[in-house]
Design a protein around this motif. Structure first.
Motif, short mmCIF file in Angstrom:
data_model
loop_
_atom_site.label_atom_id
_atom_site.label_comp_id
_atom_site.label_asym_id
_atom_site.label_seq_id
_atom_site.Cartn_x
_atom_site.Cartn_y
_atom_site.Cartn_z
N THR A 1 -58.19 94.75 -33.35
CA THR A 1 -58.87 93.78 -33.17
C THR A 1 -59.93 93.62 -31.95
O THR A 1 -59.46 94.33 -30.89
N LYS A 2 -61.09 93.28 -32.22
CA LYS A 2 -62.19 93.12 -31.32
C LYS A 2 -62.42 91.66 -30.92
O LYS A 2 -62.29 90.80 -31.88
N THR A 3 -62.54 91.59 -29.61
CA THR A 3 -62.71 90.25 -29.10
C THR A 3 -64.00 89.81 -28.48
O THR A 3 -64.91 90.89 -28.40
N ASN A 4 -64.24 88.80 -27.76
CA ASN A 4 -65.58 88.22 -27.18
C ASN A 4 -66.28 89.55 -26.30
O ASN A 4 -67.51 89.57 -26.35
N LYS A 5 -65.35 90.24 -25.73
CA LYS A 5 -66.04 91.28 -24.64
C LYS A 5 -66.46 92.52 -25.40
O LYS A 5 -67.21 93.05 -24.90
N ASP A 6 -66.17 92.60 -26.79
CA ASP A 6 -66.30 93.78 -27.65
C ASP A 6 -67.67 93.30 -28.71
O ASP A 6 -68.06 94.23 -29.22
N ILE A 7 -67.90 92.09 -28.90
CA ILE A 7 -68.79 91.75 -29.83
C ILE A 7 -70.01 91.24 -29.35
O ILE A 7 -70.05 90.62 -28.14
N LYS A 8 -71.12 91.36 -30.00
CA LYS A 8 -72.49 90.72 -29.73
C LYS A 8 -72.81 89.64 -30.80
O LYS A 8 -72.28 89.73 -31.95
N ARG A 9 -73.51 88.83 -30.09
CA ARG A 9 -73.74 87.62 -31.12
C ARG A 9 -75.39 87.41 -30.99
O ARG A 9 -75.82 87.42 -30.06
N ASP A 10 -75.72 86.95 -32.42
CA ASP A 10 -77.23 86.61 -32.35
C ASP A 10 -77.46 85.74 -33.67
O ASP A 10 -77.24 86.22 -34.71
N GLY A 11 -77.62 84.48 -33.23
CA GLY A 11 -77.92 83.25 -34.34
C GLY A 11 -76.50 83.16 -35.09
O GLY A 11 -75.65 82.85 -34.57
N ASN A 12 -76.73 83.63 -36.37
CA ASN A 12 -75.56 83.62 -37.27
C ASN A 12 -74.76 84.87 -37.45
O ASN A 12 -74.19 85.24 -38.44
N VAL A 13 -75.21 86.10 -36.71
CA VAL A 13 -74.68 87.33 -37.06
C VAL A 13 -73.58 87.83 -36.06
O VAL A 13 -74.00 87.77 -34.63
N ILE A 14 -72.62 88.32 -36.05
CA ILE A 14 -71.72 88.88 -35.34
C ILE A 14 -71.73 90.55 -35.40
O ILE A 14 -71.50 90.68 -36.60
#
Length: 99
Positions: free
Chosen positions: A36-49
């Motif tokens: 499981t990857k969480t907030n610290k591992d994830i990049k966000r851009d508009g509607n793309v994770i």
């Protein structure tokens, strides 16, 4: 996805923007292996994770299919879950992490 590589999973959200999400959990599972990857591992851009994976992450999975699902909470306290998607894991000839 090919084992032993460093791909980035791109997940496109429909009906909600990533800035509306407080906590995001992207879980990948194959038989008894779960990552499981969480907030610290994830990049966000508009509607793309975007979920970058390491060589170690992809080597944990066997050739075949893995299941991927997003769970998240919104800033207003709603809990959400996506449908489960399948991702194909392909083989490599040289095992292990390379430098």
């Amino acid at each position: 996805m090919r084992r032993g590589t460093t791909p980035t999973l791109k997940i496109y959200l429909m009906g909600i923007a990533t800035d509306e999400l407080k906590n995001i959990y992207v879980t990948m599972k194959q038989r008894n292996i779960e990552r499981t990857k969480t907030n610290k591992d994830i990049k966000r851009d508009g509607n793309v994770i975007s979920v970058p994976l390491s060589q170690e992450d992809t080597l944990d999975f066997a050739v075949g299919e893995i299941s991927v699902q997003i769970r998240a909470t919104t800033h207003s306290g709603l809990a959400l879950a996506s449908g489960i998607k399948k991702v194909t894991v392909s083989e490599i000839l040289k095992e292990g992490v390379i430098t």
